[in-house]
Design a protein around this motif. Structure first.
Motif, PDB file in Angstrom:
ATOM      1  N   THR A   1     -28.414 -15.457 -36.389  1.00 38.90           N
ATOM      2  CA  THR A   1     -27.541 -14.335 -36.743  1.00 38.90           C
ATOM      3  C   THR A   1     -26.858 -13.779 -35.500  1.00 38.90           C
ATOM      4  OG1 THR A   1     -28.909 -13.792 -38.652  1.00 38.90           O
ATOM      5  CG2 THR A   1     -27.475 -12.044 -37.813  1.00 38.90           C
ATOM      6  N   ILE A   2     -27.633 -13.633 -34.425  1.00 37.75           N
ATOM      7  CA  ILE A   2     -27.058 -13.148 -33.165  1.00 37.75           C
ATOM      8  C   ILE A   2     -25.986 -14.115 -32.670  1.00 37.75           C
ATOM      9  CG2 ILE A   2     -27.576 -12.766 -30.708  1.00 37.75           C
ATOM     10  CD1 ILE A   2     -30.288 -11.561 -31.677  1.00 37.75           C
ATOM     11  N   TRP A   3     -26.261 -15.426 -32.700  1.00 37.43           N
ATOM     12  CA  TRP A   3     -25.297 -16.438 -32.245  1.00 37.43           C
ATOM     13  C   TRP A   3     -23.956 -16.276 -32.958  1.00 37.43           C
ATOM     14  CZ3 TRP A   3     -24.771 -20.111 -28.546  1.00 37.43           C
ATOM     15  CH2 TRP A   3     -23.777 -21.075 -28.734  1.00 37.43           C
TER      16      TRP A   3
ATOM     17  N   GLU B   1     -18.651  -8.388 -24.933  1.00 38.75           N
ATOM     18  CA  GLU B   1     -18.827  -7.949 -26.321  1.00 38.75           C
ATOM     19  C   GLU B   1     -17.652  -8.342 -27.220  1.00 38.75           C
ATOM     20  OE1 GLU B   1     -21.452  -5.746 -23.690  1.00 38.75           O
ATOM     21  OE2 GLU B   1     -19.271  -5.953 -23.643  1.00 38.75           O
ATOM     22  N   GLU B   2     -16.563  -8.800 -26.619  1.00 44.20           N
ATOM     23  CA  GLU B   2     -15.394  -9.269 -27.369  1.00 44.20           C
ATOM     24  C   GLU B   2     -15.366 -10.795 -27.492  1.00 44.20           C
ATOM     25  OE1 GLU B   2     -13.074  -7.310 -28.855  1.00 44.20           O
ATOM     26  OE2 GLU B   2     -14.316  -5.599 -28.265  1.00 44.20           O
TER      27      GLU B   2
ATOM     28  N   GLN C   1     -22.905 -13.502 -34.995  1.00 45.68           N
ATOM     29  CA  GLN C   1     -22.340 -12.165 -35.131  1.00 45.68           C
ATOM     30  C   GLN C   1     -22.251 -11.375 -33.828  1.00 45.68           C
ATOM     31  OE1 GLN C   1     -24.483 -10.224 -38.311  1.00 45.68           O
ATOM     32  NE2 GLN C   1     -23.996 -11.846 -39.759  1.00 45.68           N
ATOM     33  N   GLU C   2     -23.182 -11.591 -32.920  1.00 50.46           N
ATOM     34  CA  GLU C   2     -23.199 -10.869 -31.646  1.00 50.46           C
ATOM     35  C   GLU C   2     -23.570 -11.826 -30.514  1.00 50.46           C
ATOM     36  OE1 GLU C   2     -24.711  -6.473 -32.469  1.00 50.46           O
ATOM     37  OE2 GLU C   2     -26.161  -7.960 -33.205  1.00 50.46           O
ATOM     38  N   PRO C   3     -22.742 -12.840 -30.275  1.00 50.09           N
ATOM     39  CA  PRO C   3     -23.121 -13.890 -29.334  1.00 50.09           C
ATOM     40  C   PRO C   3     -23.397 -13.398 -27.914  1.00 50.09           C
ATOM     41  CG  PRO C   3     -20.799 -14.057 -29.891  1.00 50.09           C
ATOM     42  CD  PRO C   3     -21.397 -13.052 -30.820  1.00 50.09           C
ATOM     43  N   TRP C   4     -22.848 -12.264 -27.532  1.00 46.38           N
ATOM     44  CA  TRP C   4     -23.111 -11.727 -26.194  1.00 46.38           C
ATOM     45  C   TRP C   4     -24.589 -11.359 -26.027  1.00 46.38           C
ATOM     46  CZ3 TRP C   4     -20.365  -9.411 -30.059  1.00 46.38           C
ATOM     47  CH2 TRP C   4     -20.902  -8.242 -30.599  1.00 46.38           C
ATOM     48  N   ARG C   5     -25.314 -11.199 -27.121  1.00 47.81           N
ATOM     49  CA  ARG C   5     -26.740 -10.871 -27.071  1.00 47.81           C
ATOM     50  C   ARG C   5     -27.623 -12.120 -27.107  1.00 47.81           C
ATOM     51  NH1 ARG C   5     -28.360  -8.069 -31.818  1.00 47.81           N
ATOM     52  NH2 ARG C   5     -30.367  -7.995 -30.772  1.00 47.81           N
TER      53      ARG C   5
ATOM     54  N   ASN D   1     -16.409 -12.902 -29.622  1.00 48.29           N
ATOM     55  CA  ASN D   1     -16.028 -13.463 -30.923  1.00 48.29           C
ATOM     56  C   ASN D   1     -14.525 -13.415 -31.183  1.00 48.29           C
ATOM     57  OD1 ASN D   1     -18.333 -14.587 -31.911  1.00 48.29           O
ATOM     58  ND2 ASN D   1     -18.894 -12.866 -33.226  1.00 48.29           N
TER      59      ASN D   1
ATOM     60  N   THR E   1     -24.837 -13.567 -21.318  1.00 49.58           N
ATOM     61  CA  THR E   1     -24.265 -12.722 -20.266  1.00 49.58           C
ATOM     62  C   THR E   1     -24.258 -13.440 -18.914  1.00 49.58           C
ATOM     63  OG1 THR E   1     -26.423 -11.666 -19.989  1.00 49.58           O
ATOM     64  CG2 THR E   1     -24.803 -10.513 -21.371  1.00 49.58           C
TER      65      THR E   1
END
Length: 192
Positions: A96-98, A158-159, A100-104, A161, A114
């Motif tokens: 899900t992180i990969w 954070e951008e 929706q929020e790949p920076w995490r 995506n 990062t």
């Protein structure tokens, strides 16, 4: 260029697999596109798929290729070598992180996203400063390139995506001058 891991739909990250037959055709198309393009230097990740891409850029030019580990793909840790189809079951939270929020993203035993963003910014800045007023080709990998483009556009990680994944051998043009600027992004018009 396309490697066997792309065809097998596995996370290849730092796994150093040979290129596919389609990858060889992609390299011929890329070499044709760059046949009349002047280059002053070529840098590459040492992984086979990037190295062979750099060699295609170098056809007829005979430049030394400078290998830099900072241009390698994301180290996927426990994801390395596993099928993309299995990730939602094996690693539901990380999957899900990969997406929706790949920076995490930071797979167990691997590298934080990062860190990829930071090292790509560092190596591209160093290359630009070492070659003022010159044209330099850099061969790297999908996730690393995505981070590089995010940074070059002046966007925070954070951008990430907002940056599209590139096709194998797609060309982006970055220009150095008061920071990095993107002049062409993920162009694949040389592929038939």
């Amino acid at each position: 260029c396309e490697a066997e891991g792309n065809v097998q739909r596995v996370f290849q990250g730092r796994i150093d697999r040979e290129i596919s037959e389609n990858g060889k055709r992609q390299l011929d198309c890329l070499a044709h596109r760059f046949r009349d393009v002047h280059l002053d230097a070529i840098y590459s990740s040492p992984l086979i798929r990037a190295r062979k891409t750099a060699e295609a850029l170098n056809r007829g030019k005979n430049l030394p290729i400078h290998f830099d580990d900072r241009l390698k793909e994301l180290d996927g840790g426990c994801w390395e070598g596993k099928s993309w189809a299995d990730f939602p079951t094996l690693y539901p939270d990380d999957s899900t992180i990969w997406l929706q929020e790949p920076w995490r993203f930071h797979a167990e035993g691997g590298e934080a996203m990062t860190a990829v963003y930071a090292r790509m910014a560092e190596v591209l800045t160093e290359i630009a400063l070492a070659h003022p007023e010159q044209i330099v080709a850099v061969a790297s990998h999908g996730c690393a390139i995505r981070n590089a483009l995010c940074w070059a556009k002046g966007l925070p990680i954070e951008e990430l995506n907002t940056i599209e994944w590139c096709d194998n051998t797609a060309v982006s043009v970055l220009e150095w001058g008061n920071g990095m600027h993107v002049r062409l992004e993920n162009d694949n018009t040389h592929l038939d």
